[in-house]
Scaffold this motif. Structure first.
Motif, short mmCIF file in Angstrom:
data_model
loop_
_atom_site.label_atom_id
_atom_site.label_comp_id
_atom_site.label_asym_id
_atom_site.label_seq_id
_atom_site.Cartn_x
_atom_site.Cartn_y
_atom_site.Cartn_z
N ASP A 572 -6.76 -0.70 3.16
CA ASP A 572 -5.49 0.12 2.74
C ASP A 572 -5.19 1.40 3.71
OD1 ASP A 572 -3.32 1.34 1.86
OD2 ASP A 572 -3.97 1.35 -0.15
N ARG A 575 -2.99 4.51 2.66
CA ARG A 575 -3.46 5.84 1.98
C ARG A 575 -4.72 6.46 2.84
NH1 ARG A 575 -5.63 3.93 -4.11
NH2 ARG A 575 -6.93 5.47 -3.80
N LYS A 578 -8.12 5.43 2.85
CA LYS A 578 -8.42 4.00 3.24
C LYS A 578 -9.66 2.99 2.19
CE LYS A 578 -7.13 5.05 8.24
NZ LYS A 578 -6.53 6.37 7.78
N ILE A 581 -9.12 -3.41 -0.33
CA ILE A 581 -8.49 -4.08 -1.51
C ILE A 581 -9.12 -5.49 -1.24
CG2 ILE A 581 -6.16 -5.10 -2.48
CD1 ILE A 581 -6.45 -1.85 -2.51
N ILE A 765 -9.21 -2.65 -6.25
CA ILE A 765 -9.96 -1.89 -5.25
C ILE A 765 -11.30 -2.15 -5.24
CG2 ILE A 765 -10.64 0.28 -4.54
CD1 ILE A 765 -7.96 1.41 -5.62
N LEU A 782 -2.18 -6.12 5.83
CA LEU A 782 -1.78 -5.43 5.10
C LEU A 782 -0.94 -5.69 3.73
CD1 LEU A 782 -2.43 -2.36 4.81
CD2 LEU A 782 -0.09 -1.83 5.88
N VAL A 785 -2.66 -5.75 0.51
CA VAL A 785 -2.57 -4.32 -0.13
C VAL A 785 -1.24 -4.20 -0.70
CG1 VAL A 785 -2.53 -1.57 0.20
CG2 VAL A 785 -3.96 -3.27 1.68
N ARG A 786 -0.11 -4.61 -0.15
CA ARG A 786 1.37 -4.31 -0.84
C ARG A 786 1.42 -4.98 -2.06
NH1 ARG A 786 2.90 -4.92 4.61
NH2 ARG A 786 3.69 -2.77 5.53
N TRP A 788 -1.03 -6.06 -4.21
CA TRP A 788 -2.04 -5.14 -5.19
C TRP A 788 -1.23 -3.93 -5.72
CZ3 TRP A 788 -3.17 -0.13 -4.22
CH2 TRP A 788 -4.00 0.51 -5.33
N ALA A 789 -0.35 -3.35 -4.52
CA ALA A 789 0.17 -2.19 -5.09
C ALA A 789 1.27 -2.62 -6.13
CB ALA A 789 0.96 -1.49 -4.11
N TYR A 815 4.19 2.87 -0.89
CA TYR A 815 3.93 1.67 -0.06
C TYR A 815 5.25 0.94 0.35
CZ TYR A 815 -0.92 1.74 -1.76
OH TYR A 815 -2.29 2.30 -1.74
N HIS A 845 4.25 1.80 9.47
CA HIS A 845 4.04 1.16 8.12
C HIS A 845 5.23 -0.03 8.10
CE1 HIS A 845 2.20 5.19 6.49
NE2 HIS A 845 1.24 4.04 6.87
#
Length: 880
Positions: A572, A575, A578, A581, A765, A782, A785-786, A788-789, A815, A845
């Protein structure tokens, strides 16, 4: 020798006495004039072979030669009231032939021509000439007035019945349109005083005044014959009003039904809906969806609409309930008479601009180009798509807002939004939903260049962009979508493609969506138009063009995955700390519900799916308690105790119109709440409108008694306002899109059989003990990660507290995701971002897709670079 009857001699004597004073004042000898008149009468009769002078012929001769003198004498016989003399004098001033020609002939011709060719009144207020019959009736007014002027100025005053009748027709048409235009009179008078304009709306009144003057002259002429009324005048007045009433009878019947259906009393509503299904005119109902009924054409409808008018929102709701299809799924009607004599377009007042409704179709707005690019990581069971769309406005002068609702793949999230301004890409800012909406609407008011994306229910988004400039102007946007794959088996992942399900623009039958998706594993699709390519050992692609109806035809791509990969991970980098995930694949045993309530849509379109639904019900476990509710105009609860009797009851149901499913869902919730472990399955077609109070149903589902889950599956394509209003509820499971059968419901029911397990992913995480060197582990992008968010945000929203909502907003902004509490907006320049206190996404990003073929290029270059590296290393070792 000519013979005179006694009555003829008496009539001649009386009439001559009435004109004697006029003859004497002219200086002529009355005796000579009297002899000349007798000789003239006898000569005329002799020429036609008659030998007897009758009373009627004497009267005709005197009327033809001395009409004014006789009329004056007739008025002198009338008893006069106080003020009568001044009235007569003023009336004589009003009957000038110049006035009658100007306002009774010339002005009506000019006004009719302008309205027929421009449609100004129809575009702005209401259509006064919606049919050819209306045009003919209005055109009769100047034609009749010309004939009346000729008749009154000629010496031939026969055919009084004919001219009296046509005078009544002109009078009736002018009176009708004077009443119709009465509400516009203050506006027209003000326009004349303030701007020197506004004479055209006053034409019916001025024309009525002119025909009134002509009627007075005709009355004077008739009175000479001792007639109290103009012959044929009353039937003439009735005739055009009767014709207009017959022309507008379907309108008034339909508007009567609309008023019943718009009642606040439910029984009256149902009565009105059933009345419209039998007697209503669909075209008239469709027009009412774009303009208020009673303001379109007819006088009766206008009078009825003064008290408790029916709004366009009511009309749209009623149109769906009567026909079973949404009003904006068919081409918009031509609301005006413009275009009857030359090509033209209506002025469109877009009442839904800047709102949350897609609204009606805009005739001049089109989707001009569309492309879908994507990449799939099958082992990680995720994909990223970018949908680029370009809109074109063919209006002559109006700017338009393009609005669309898009069905995303299951559990997908929008992670990028781009707008092209002056051929340059501008990225979006992600912020709280209210904040981005406020920024968008403020810029829309300034007629600048924003684009806004917000959620519109689970797996649904609303896209708005304005202004699409007129005269062929375009507006180009791009939407990035991060989505997980649906795991069909351990070795296969399915990507369901997004599609447009409600738009205010049209899509030509020649406009295709260009699709290109690549992956490092084998790909398959269910569309014959799409080509599958395998350019190298480690690169697979599908590409092709699809028409819009094919894109929404449950288009999916299957990707083969490595069964050895049990988990994937990504760093990640968004953040500062880092974290890693981690996503793991596991098998979960399904626990079937003890009680199942099935709600089936009773709309007309559902009739084509009822047989597959009955077949699907056979997939249920035999020991499961089941209740079936039919969401029709009234809720029907099927009482069959056994599957066979239930099947018979379902076959007996009549599906008609469009039905509001919310009351049935609310009742189903009441039934389900009595069981500790229950589920609700809702099988339906499109739900384009909310026709009942929805807050009660949302409140019940928000409370989630006993963890009840609502599974909804839509047969066919189209909007679903009920699900859109349930945005943010995690207990709503929208099963995959289907077109011809509820197959996904059958899959759900089969999963409730004993000893059934399903494959599912979990994201979290990773703890410090996680080892990324595991052979069954793989690093991915990534986008993991999105996803998960997005799950974390959904859980925070579900808590339904102010703190959790604030945390969800912060995560959405961090995010760059479009969620039920956030949105994305692109503004024109930095100053607008600063004014709205928004920041666009930074370059590091922004998610991107490799250009088509870049993996192939890397595969070609990598061996070359490896060869050069080892060759250089060998040279160095030799020199050493």
């Amino acid at each position: 020798m000519m013979k005179w009857t006694d009555s003829a001699q008496e009539e001649f004597k009386n009439l001559f006495e009435r004109i004697r004073s006029s003859v004497s004042s002219s200086g002529a000898d009355p005796a000579e004039v009297e002899e000349d008149l007798k000789r003239h009468i006898e000569e005329e009769l002799a020429r036609v072979g008659m030998s007897v002078v009758s009373k009627d012929y004497v009267t005709q001769i005197f009327i033809r030669i001395y009409p004014t003198e006789l009329a004056d004498q007739e008025r002198k016989k009338q008893p006069k009231k106080a003020g009568m003399i001044s009235h007569e004098r003023s009336n004589k001033k009003k009957i000038s032939p110049a006035f009658e020609i100007a306002f009774g002939i010339v002005l009506p011709i000019i006004t009719l021509s302008i309205e027929a060719f421009s449609g100004f009144c129809a575009s702005t207020f209401f259509d006064p000439i919606p049919t050819v019959w209306h045009i003919i009736l209005v055109a009769l007014v100047p034609i009749i007035n010309i004939q009346l002027l000729w008749f009154l100025r000629s010496d031939h005053h026969e055919k009084l019945l004919y001219f009296g009748t046509i005078c009544g027709i002109s009078f009736g048409v002018s009176l009708y349109y004077s009443l119709l235009f009465l509400p516009l009179t203050p506006v027209a008078v003000f326009a004349i005083i303030a701007f020197g304009l506004g004479i055209l709306p006053l034409t019916p009144f001025l024309s009525f005044w002119a025909i009134l003057a002509l009627k007075t002259k005709l009355k004077d002429l008739v009175s000479v014959r001792n007639m109290r009324r103009i012959p044929g005048f009353i039937p003439g007045v009735i005739f055009p009003i009767l014709i207009i009433s017959l022309i507008e009878l379907p309108d008034n019947i339909t508007k009567y039904g609309l008023r019943l259906a718009a009642s606040e009393v439910s029984t009256t509503q149902i009565k009105g809906i059933q009345f419209l299904r039998t007697f209503g005119n669909e075209e008239i109902m469709l027009k009412a969806c774009y303009t208020r009924p009673g303001r379109m054409t007819d006088l009766i409808g206008f009078i009825l609409a003064i008290h408790n008018p029916i709004t366009t929102e009511n009309s749209r709701e009623i149109y769906y309930r009567v026909t079973g299809i949404p009003f904006n799924s068919v081409p918009p009607p031509q609301l005006t008479g413009r275009g009857r004599f030359r090509p033209g377009r209506d002025f469109i007042f877009d009442r839904d601009r800047g709102g949350t409704m897609v609204g009606g179709k805009i005739r001049d707005l089109w989707l001009d180009h569309s492309r879908l690019d994507g990449s799939i990581d099958a082992d990680a069971a995720l994909a990223y798509l970018e949908w680029t769309m370009e809109f074109k406005n063919q209006s002559d002068f109006q700017q338009h807002e393009a609005r669309a609702k898009i069905k995303l793949p299951p559990h997908a999230v929008v992670s990028r939004l781009t707008l092209w301004i002056n051929d340059e890409e501008r990225e979006a800012a992600f912020a709280a939903r209210g904040k981005v909406t406020e920024a968008y609407t403020s810029v829309v008011r300034q007629k600048r260049d924003p684009v806004l994306v917000t959620t519109s229910g689970p797996d649904r988004i609303l896209v708005q962009c304005f202004p699409v400039p007129p005269r062929g102007g375009t507006m180009k946007i791009r939407i990035g979508i991060t989505t997980p794959l649906e795991i069909e088996a351990s070795d296969t992942g399915i990507l369901w493609m997004p599609y447009l399900y409600e738009t205010n623009f049209s899509i030509s039958s020649e406009t295709s969506h260009s699709v290109w998706v690549e992956a490092q594993s084998e790909l398959h699709t269910n569309m014959n138009e799409i080509l599958t390519e395998h350019p190298s050992e480690n690169l697979h692609a599908i590409r092709g063009k699809l028409l819009d109806n094919r894109l929404s035809h449950s288009f999916y791509i299957k990707a083969t995955r490595n069964t050895e990969i049990k988990e994937v991970w990504a760093v990640d980098t968004i953040r500062k700390d880092k974290p890693i995930i981690r996503q793991t694949l596991s098998q979960t045993k399904v626990k079937p519900p003890d009680r199942l309530i099935v709600v089936i849509d009773g709309s007309k379109l559902m009739s084509g799916f009822i047989n597959p639904v009955i077949k699907v019900l056979d997939e249920l476990p035999e020991n499961m308690k089941i209740s079936v509710l039919i969401a029709s105009d009234e809720i029907h609860e099927l009482t069959g105790e056994h599957r066979n009797s239930l099947e018979q009851e379902l076959h007996a149901i009549t599906f008609e119109g469009g039905c509001d499913n919310a009351p049935a869902l609310s009742k189903a919730w009441e039934i389900a709440s009595n069981s500790r472990n229950s589920a609700l399955v809702w099988i339906h077609t499109q739900q384009p409108l909310l026709t009942s109070d929805f807050e009660e149903l949302r409140q019940k589902l928000e409370r989630r008694p006993n963890g009840m889950i609502l599974y909804e599956v839509q047969c066919g394509q189209g909007p679903n306002k009920i699900i859109e209003k349930l945005d943010g509820l995690i207990t709503i499971h929208s099963l995959r899109p289907v077109l011809n059968s509820p197959d996904s419901v059958a899959d759900l029911f089969r999963s409730w059989q004993d000893s059934t397990t399903i494959l599912s992913f979990s994201r979290a995480i990773a703890d410090q003990a996680f080892q990324i060197t595991d052979m069954n582990s793989k690093e991915t992008s990534l986008h993991l990660v999105r996803l998960w968010a997005f799950e974390e945000i959904s859980q925070l929203i579900a808590r339904n507290t102010s703190d959790s909502k604030d945390q969800a907003i912060q995560l959405s902004m961090q995010y760059s995701l479009v969620t039920p509490v956030s949105g994305a907006v692109v503004l024109e320049n930095t100053a607008q971002y600063e004014q709205s206190k928004l920041k666009p996404v930074t370059d590091e990003h922004i998610p991107t897709i490799p250009e088509p073929g870049i993996w192939l290029l890397l595969l070609v270059i990598l061996p070359i670079l490896t060869f050069l590296y080892y060759r250089e290393r060998t040279r160095c070792s030799i020199k050493a």
